[in-house]
Design an enzyme around this catalytic site. Structure first.
Site, PDB file in Angstrom:
ATOM      1  N   ASN A  79       0.848  -1.194   0.000  1.00  0.00           N
ATOM      2  CA  ASN A  79       0.000   0.000   0.000  1.00  0.00           C
ATOM      3  C   ASN A  79       0.883   1.244   0.000  1.00  0.00           C
ATOM      4  O   ASN A  79       2.105   1.145   0.026  1.00  0.00           O
ATOM      5  CB  ASN A  79      -0.947  -0.022   1.209  1.00  0.00           C
ATOM      6  CG  ASN A  79      -0.175  -0.147   2.504  1.00  0.00           C
ATOM      7  OD1 ASN A  79       0.593   0.725   2.860  1.00  0.00           O
ATOM      8  ND2 ASN A  79      -0.353  -1.271   3.208  1.00  0.00           N
ATOM      9  N   ASP A  85      -4.401  -6.548   5.319  1.00  0.00           N
ATOM     10  CA  ASP A  85      -5.382  -7.428   5.967  1.00  0.00           C
ATOM     11  C   ASP A  85      -5.287  -8.858   5.456  1.00  0.00           C
ATOM     12  O   ASP A  85      -5.684  -9.793   6.139  1.00  0.00           O
ATOM     13  CB  ASP A  85      -6.797  -6.887   5.719  1.00  0.00           C
ATOM     14  CG  ASP A  85      -7.013  -5.588   6.481  1.00  0.00           C
ATOM     15  OD1 ASP A  85      -6.441  -5.452   7.572  1.00  0.00           O
ATOM     16  OD2 ASP A  85      -7.739  -4.706   5.971  1.00  0.00           O
ATOM     17  N   LYS A  98       8.522 -17.687 -10.526  1.00  0.00           N
ATOM     18  CA  LYS A  98       7.781 -16.579 -11.143  1.00  0.00           C
ATOM     19  C   LYS A  98       6.548 -17.120 -11.868  1.00  0.00           C
ATOM     20  O   LYS A  98       6.660 -18.075 -12.661  1.00  0.00           O
ATOM     21  CB  LYS A  98       8.702 -15.852 -12.135  1.00  0.00           C
ATOM     22  CG  LYS A  98       8.062 -14.636 -12.720  1.00  0.00           C
ATOM     23  CD  LYS A  98       8.956 -13.992 -13.757  1.00  0.00           C
ATOM     24  CE  LYS A  98       8.147 -12.942 -14.491  1.00  0.00           C
ATOM     25  NZ  LYS A  98       8.703 -12.628 -15.781  1.00  0.00           N
ATOM     26  N   PHE A 115      -3.786   3.089  14.855  1.00  0.00           N
ATOM     27  CA  PHE A 115      -4.043   4.140  13.871  1.00  0.00           C
ATOM     28  C   PHE A 115      -5.194   3.674  13.012  1.00  0.00           C
ATOM     29  O   PHE A 115      -5.396   2.467  12.851  1.00  0.00           O
ATOM     30  CB  PHE A 115      -2.814   4.355  12.980  1.00  0.00           C
ATOM     31  CG  PHE A 115      -1.934   5.468  13.466  1.00  0.00           C
ATOM     32  CD1 PHE A 115      -1.252   5.356  14.663  1.00  0.00           C
ATOM     33  CD2 PHE A 115      -1.787   6.634  12.728  1.00  0.00           C
ATOM     34  CE1 PHE A 115      -0.442   6.386  15.125  1.00  0.00           C
ATOM     35  CE2 PHE A 115      -0.985   7.671  13.172  1.00  0.00           C
ATOM     36  CZ  PHE A 115      -0.306   7.549  14.369  1.00  0.00           C
ATOM     37  N   LYS A 140     -13.907   1.160  15.302  1.00  0.00           N
ATOM     38  CA  LYS A 140     -12.627   0.436  15.298  1.00  0.00           C
ATOM     39  C   LYS A 140     -12.005   0.361  16.689  1.00  0.00           C
ATOM     40  O   LYS A 140     -11.475  -0.674  17.071  1.00  0.00           O
ATOM     41  CB  LYS A 140     -11.664   1.101  14.317  1.00  0.00           C
ATOM     42  CG  LYS A 140     -10.787   0.120  13.598  1.00  0.00           C
ATOM     43  CD  LYS A 140     -10.095   0.734  12.394  1.00  0.00           C
ATOM     44  CE  LYS A 140     -10.807   0.427  11.096  1.00  0.00           C
ATOM     45  NZ  LYS A 140     -10.113   0.963   9.926  1.00  0.00           N
ATOM     46  N   LYS A 157     -11.103  -3.192  18.310  1.00  0.00           N
ATOM     47  CA  LYS A 157      -9.707  -3.587  18.543  1.00  0.00           C
ATOM     48  C   LYS A 157      -9.371  -3.650  20.029  1.00  0.00           C
ATOM     49  O   LYS A 157      -8.475  -4.365  20.436  1.00  0.00           O
ATOM     50  CB  LYS A 157      -8.755  -2.594  17.871  1.00  0.00           C
ATOM     51  CG  LYS A 157      -9.004  -2.402  16.382  1.00  0.00           C
ATOM     52  CD  LYS A 157      -8.022  -3.162  15.546  1.00  0.00           C
ATOM     53  CE  LYS A 157      -8.231  -2.876  14.073  1.00  0.00           C
ATOM     54  NZ  LYS A 157      -7.382  -3.687  13.209  1.00  0.00           N
TER      55      LYS A 157
HETATM   56  N1  CTP Z   1      -3.742  -3.519  12.050  1.00  0.00           N
HETATM   57  C1  CTP Z   1      -3.123  -4.626  12.542  1.00  0.00           C
HETATM   58  N2  CTP Z   1      -3.219  -5.818  11.886  1.00  0.00           N
HETATM   59  C2  CTP Z   1      -3.946  -5.909  10.743  1.00  0.00           C
HETATM   60  C3  CTP Z   1      -4.591  -4.755  10.229  1.00  0.00           C
HETATM   61  C4  CTP Z   1      -4.461  -3.575  10.896  1.00  0.00           C
HETATM   62  O1  CTP Z   1      -2.469  -4.547  13.579  1.00  0.00           O
HETATM   63  N3  CTP Z   1      -4.025  -7.058  10.129  1.00  0.00           N
HETATM   64  C5  CTP Z   1      -3.649  -2.266  12.808  1.00  0.00           C
HETATM   65  C6  CTP Z   1      -3.006  -1.108  12.074  1.00  0.00           C
HETATM   66  O2  CTP Z   1      -1.618  -1.056  12.323  1.00  0.00           O
HETATM   67  C7  CTP Z   1      -3.716   0.092  12.678  1.00  0.00           C
HETATM   68  C8  CTP Z   1      -5.093  -0.441  13.025  1.00  0.00           C
HETATM   69  O3  CTP Z   1      -4.964  -1.859  13.078  1.00  0.00           O
HETATM   70  O4  CTP Z   1      -3.107   0.508  13.875  1.00  0.00           O
HETATM   71  C9  CTP Z   1      -6.193  -0.085  12.069  1.00  0.00           C
HETATM   72  O5  CTP Z   1      -5.810  -0.396  10.743  1.00  0.00           O
HETATM   73  P1  CTP Z   1      -6.820  -0.164   9.555  1.00  0.00           P
HETATM   74  O6  CTP Z   1      -6.168  -0.636   8.294  1.00  0.00           O
HETATM   75  O7  CTP Z   1      -7.366   1.222   9.593  1.00  0.00           O
HETATM   76  O8  CTP Z   1      -8.026  -1.093   9.981  1.00  0.00           O
HETATM   77  P2  CTP Z   1      -8.354  -2.564   9.712  1.00  0.00           P
HETATM   78  O9  CTP Z   1      -8.417  -3.299  10.994  1.00  0.00           O
HETATM   79  O10 CTP Z   1      -7.441  -3.138   8.698  1.00  0.00           O
HETATM   80  O11 CTP Z   1      -9.853  -2.453   9.138  1.00  0.00           O
HETATM   81  P3  CTP Z   1     -10.356  -1.996   7.663  1.00  0.00           P
HETATM   82  O12 CTP Z   1      -9.200  -2.225   6.722  1.00  0.00           O
HETATM   83  O13 CTP Z   1     -11.490  -2.866   7.427  1.00  0.00           O
HETATM   84  O14 CTP Z   1     -10.730  -0.542   7.790  1.00  0.00           O
END
Ligand code: CTP
Length: 391
Positions: A208, A274, A284, A319, A333, A337
């Site tokens: 990303n 995720d 490859k 975050f 969130k 979390k």
């Molecule tokens: N995070 C994590 N592990 C994951 C995904 C996210 O620890 N597999 C943490 C990120 O480092 C951040 C927080 O969760 O501190 C929120 O990340 P974000 O990408 O906004 O949320 P997601 O939980 O991935 O939810 P979504 O993508 O559905 O918004």
């Protein structure tokens, strides 16, 4: 704003030296005590009298122009709250990086152990010279802040990177450096940063746009506040604290687990993927005759959630990056979390966030409070976040 603070300004022999007069004036206007140290060559570009009048202090040049029992390079270093060298030539940068102390300015730099900011300015080919890059890396890894030059028309006639950065940037960095107090002394702080990289095959991956800059700014701020810092990141940074380079979400989780028990604060600024690819291809992948390709993914662990489930006394900060309904999503969130704080970022704006040097965030606490930090440099936002969670 700067009253009671002593700023040591080092000026070296580059054409941008004339701009520093304005900076010194600004420091004075805002109440600072300004001491100026010049290399002899700086005086080819700006006069001693100008610097003296603007700083309303004696200007220091010669090392052995001794007036007191204590050598000047030591007393000036002791007296300063922050030292800024601008413009810094390739020559002075290289000397400081390698411990030379052959004039008053380099001797002070050698004896100086507090916050130092260096704003280089030089010809673009000098800036791109590998030796200069290595010397700048050495300075960064010792905790010296480098304010990179800008690109544009250079006094030497070239077009490229090498022009002194804006005076506002130097001024703000000095103000920022003076705002820290050691509120995190004896605390261990782990910060994660950057987007994780999930391999598809030996040549391809998904990731990303996260630059890792926000997490890096928090790590630097935590260090300035006296913390024992560990930065777990997917990006290349140089800093005077422990940096663990990782790639995937799984590697990030393993590194965090190794450090977690002994830590006081965890800040998850990383953009963790995720999902990761279900069947990594050792070779490859070849193009097939089909017009479409379907890849299968499996869920990565939710690192933040799992840390919150096993935490004892740690403060855990997450975050969240959202492109719509920032606050509603953030509220959902933080409860999902289970973290103590959640820093919400609006990624739909292109003047803040991801690759930008600025940010604007809202921080939510588990108890339901909400605090907005208006747009500022990531360094300022980082300090504000750390002060807030430590209140
Ligand atoms: N995070 C994590 N592990 C994951 C995904 C996210 O620890 N597999 C943490 C990120 O480092 C951040 C927080 O969760 O501190 C929120 O990340 P974000 O990408 O906004 O949320 P997601 O939980 O991935 O939810 P979504 O993508 O559905 O918004």
């Amino acid at each position: 704003m700067l009253s009671g603070k002593t700023i040591l300004v080092g000026v070296t022999g580059g054409i941008a030296a004339y701009k520093i007069c304005e900076l010194i004036r600004n420091f004075k206007k805002n109440g600072a005590n300004v001491k100026v140290v010049c290399t002899p060559n700086a005086l080819n570009f700006v006069t001693k009298l100008t610097l003296q009048n603007l700083s309303q202090n004696e200007v220091y040049i010669q090392e052995f122009d001794v007036k007191e029992w204590k050598p000047e390079h030591i007393s000036l270093a002791d007296e300063a709250d922050v030292m800024v060298i601008a413009p810094a030539t390739a020559n002075t940068i290289s000397k400081i990086a390698n411990g030379y102390a052959d004039n008053l300015l380099t001797s002070i730099a050698c004896a100086y152990n507090k916050k130092m900011i260096i704003a280089p300015a030089m010809n673009c080919n000098m800036w791109n010279n590998q030796v200069i890059k290595e010397n700048l890396s050495k300075l960064k890894s010792r905790g010296i802040e480098i304010l990179e030059p800008e690109s544009g028309f250079l006094a030497c006639g070239y077009l490229g990177k090498g022009r002194l950065c804006s005076l506002d940037k130097i001024y703000n960095s000095v103000v920022e450096a003076l705002s820290f107090s050691e509120i995190l002394k004896d605390k261990k702080v782990i910060i994660t940063s950057g987007g994780t990289i999930e391999d598809i095959d030996p040549v391809r991956y998904i990731s990303n746009y996260s630059s890792g800059k926000m997490g890096f700014a928090i790590a630097n701020a935590a260090k300035s506040m006296g913390a024992d810092v560990v930065l777990i990141t997917t990006k290349d940074f140089e800093a005077p604290y422990k940096i663990i380079k990782v790639k995937s979400a799984i590697e990030m989780q393993n590194a965090l687990n190794d450090e977690f028990e002994s830590t006081d604060i965890v800040i998850m600024a990383a953009a963790v993927a995720d999902y990761r690819i279900k069947n990594y291809s050792e070779n490859k992948m070849k193009k097939s005759s089909d017009d479409t390709l379907t890849l299968e993914f499996i869920k990565n662990p939710d690192i933040l959630k799992e840390l919150c489930e096993k935490k004892s006394n740690q403060i855990i900060v997450g975050f969240c990056a959202e492109s719509e309904n920032l606050l509603e999503n953030a509220k959902e969130k933080i409860s999902k979390k289970g973290c103590d704080f959640l820093v919400a970022n609006d990624i739909s704006r292109n003047d803040i966030g991801f690759a930008s040097d600025d940010n604007e965030v809202t921080i939510l606490s588990g108890s339901g409070e909400c605090k907005k930090f208006s747009k500022a440099s990531k360094a300022t936002i980082a300090r504000q976040i750390l002060e807030y969670i430590n209140e």
